[in-house]
Design an enzyme around this catalytic site. Structure first.
Site, PDB file in Angstrom:
ATOM      1  N   LYS A 120      -1.221   5.456   2.118  1.00  0.00           N
ATOM      2  CA  LYS A 120      -1.364   6.684   2.902  1.00  0.00           C
ATOM      3  C   LYS A 120       0.018   7.263   3.237  1.00  0.00           C
ATOM      4  CE  LYS A 120      -5.556   5.677   2.321  1.00  0.00           C
ATOM      5  NZ  LYS A 120      -6.650   5.250   3.136  1.00  0.00           N
TER       6      LYS A 120
HETATM    7  C1  LIG Z   1      -7.983   4.582   3.384  1.00  0.00           C
HETATM    8  C2  LIG Z   1      -9.200   5.262   3.888  1.00  0.00           C
HETATM    9  C3  LIG Z   1     -10.042   4.684   4.864  1.00  0.00           C
HETATM   10  C4  LIG Z   1      -9.893   3.277   5.337  1.00  0.00           C
HETATM   11  O1  LIG Z   1      -8.638   2.967   5.853  1.00  0.00           O
HETATM   12  P1  LIG Z   1      -8.148   1.432   5.818  1.00  0.00           P
HETATM   13  O2  LIG Z   1      -6.875   1.470   6.616  1.00  0.00           O
HETATM   14  O3  LIG Z   1      -7.911   1.071   4.388  1.00  0.00           O
HETATM   15  O4  LIG Z   1      -9.193   0.607   6.453  1.00  0.00           O
HETATM   16  C5  LIG Z   1     -11.107   5.426   5.348  1.00  0.00           C
HETATM   17  N1  LIG Z   1     -11.351   6.660   4.890  1.00  0.00           N
HETATM   18  C6  LIG Z   1     -10.584   7.243   3.956  1.00  0.00           C
HETATM   19  C7  LIG Z   1     -10.894   8.637   3.510  1.00  0.00           C
HETATM   20  C8  LIG Z   1      -9.493   6.572   3.410  1.00  0.00           C
HETATM   21  O5  LIG Z   1      -8.746   7.156   2.475  1.00  0.00           O
END
Ligand SMILES: *Cc1c(COP(=O)(O)O)cnc(C)c1O
Length: 375
Positions: A192
């Site tokens: 992210k």
């Molecule tokens: C990455 C992601 C999540 C989950 O986040 P984590 O930190 O991996 O648990 C939820 N929703 C979306 C759209 C994501 O891209």
């Protein structure tokens, strides 16, 4: 045609972007020297204050993942067995799993014809007396317009939770993604825009929701008066986030510049254009999203895939939630989502791309939309 452009092979596009090493080591060393590595360390509160200030929210609560953020907020909003949570059909599995974790029933709603927002008509059909929340999803860092779905939800008194896991710094109608509903849930997983390895955070302006969420994610502060989970973010990860947060704007500026380079090379009126944006909408360019007609999509998909730029449908087997095996029992037709998923192309624009990679991507897209290119 591809040969004329001097390019036939795959683009050397790094799959992942890691921010350049800064002074994270010093930050982690300071945490170690302080002797407190848990989520109770002062650096976690500092990180939360910095997040709240950056995104203009009254409260930020750091947690150990985006999944935890979604689960905690849905739980606090009353998601339980026997209740329902609306989720857009474009949701990837990590958006929907936390609904199942609460025991609530996921109600899969279609998106509007022109983008990522919930479809107000399908929404109106699917709201019931059991609905406790609806998830809005600015996927790929692209704005999910707030109206008119928001009007339907506001009229029914249903709170909106934004899954802004990919949307750090995205602006929707001029406002930061994650601050438009009752709460915004973010991930800081390594892929992210604000990476801390694993991690996440919640933004909210609602004092009561903030207090309840804080309590729930910290074992109810062990008062013994209420149930809680331990979703705290460990101090070294908060230290990394605190150091990386100030770089977010520069990163988005570079991503935006890269996206403009590619967009400016697209033939105007051609078969590919950027996913539609409304006034006041600014993506963070988690990726650049291009859209084609349904008819043009298969040939463009094949041409891009040959050059290492396969869309998410091939690369990650991305498909509508209503088409996933384990969600089949909650599925209903979602034609707009099917069309959107089948006609969108996710193009990397992260700052790890050098000029050669960017040129390669641009040429691959030009070749894919050129009439000369046939599978
Ligand atoms: C990455 C992601 C999540 C989950 O986040 P984590 O930190 O991996 O648990 C939820 N929703 C979306 C759209 C994501 O891209």
């Amino acid at each position: 045609m591809a040969a004329e452009l001097g390019f036939t092979g795959s683009c050397p596009v790094p799959d992942r972007y890691a921010p350049p090493p800064g002074d994270e080591s010093a930050a982690i060393a300071a945490v170690l020297a302080g002797g407190m590595l848990s989520g109770g360390a002062p650096v976690v509160a500092d990180y939360e204050a910095a997040l709240a200030a950056r995104f203009g929210a009254a409260h930020a609560i750091a947690v150990n993942s985006g999944s935890s953020a979604l689960h905690a907020v849905l739980h606090v909003l009353g998601a339980r067995p026997g209740t329902e949570v609306i989720v857009p059909a474009t949701a990837p599995l990590p958006t929907a799993f936390p609904i199942l974790t609460t025991g609530a029933t996921p109600v899969i709603a279609d998106v509007a014809e022109d983008g990522l927002a919930l479809d107000p008509e399908d929404l109106a059909r699917k709201l019931t007396s059991r609905t406790v929340a609806a998830i809005s999803l600015p996927l790929w860092g692209y704005p999910a317009a707030v109206t008119p779905a928001a009007q339907v939800l506001a009229g029914a008194g249903i709170p909106v939770v934004e899954d802004a896991a990919q949307a750090h710094g995205t602006r929707i109608s001029g406002r930061p993604a994650g601050t438009l509903g009752i709460a915004g849930c973010f991930s800081t997983h390594d892929r992210k825009l604000l990476p801390t390895g694993e991690g996440g955070f919640i933004l909210t302006d609602d004092d009561i929701l903030a207090e309840k969420t804080e309590n729930y994610t910290r074992l109810g502060h062990l008062t013994g008066r209420q149930h809680g989970v331990n979703y705290k973010l460990a101090a070294p990860l908060a230290a990394i986030g605190l150091r990386r947060l100030p770089q977010l704007d520069t990163q988005i500026a570079t991503r935006t510049r890269n996206a403009r380079v590619i967009l400016s090379a697209l033939p105007p009126g051609g078969p590919l254009a950027e996913l539609a944006l409304a006034d006041g909408d600014t993506p963070n360019y988690y990726c650049l999203v291009l859209r084609s007609s349904l008819a043009a999509s298969p040939a463009i998909t094949a041409a891009l895939a040959r050059r290492g730029l396969a869309p998410d449908t091939l690369r990650w087997n991305y498909q509508g939630l209503h088409r996933r095996l384990m969600f089949a029992r909650w599925a209903s037709p979602c034609p707009h989502a099917d069309t959107l998923i089948g006609t969108t192309f996710q193009i990397p624009v992260h700052p790890g791309l050098d000029a050669a990679a960017l040129r390669c991507i641009t040429q691959a897209i030009q070749a894919a939309v050129s009439k000369e290119t046939r599978p």
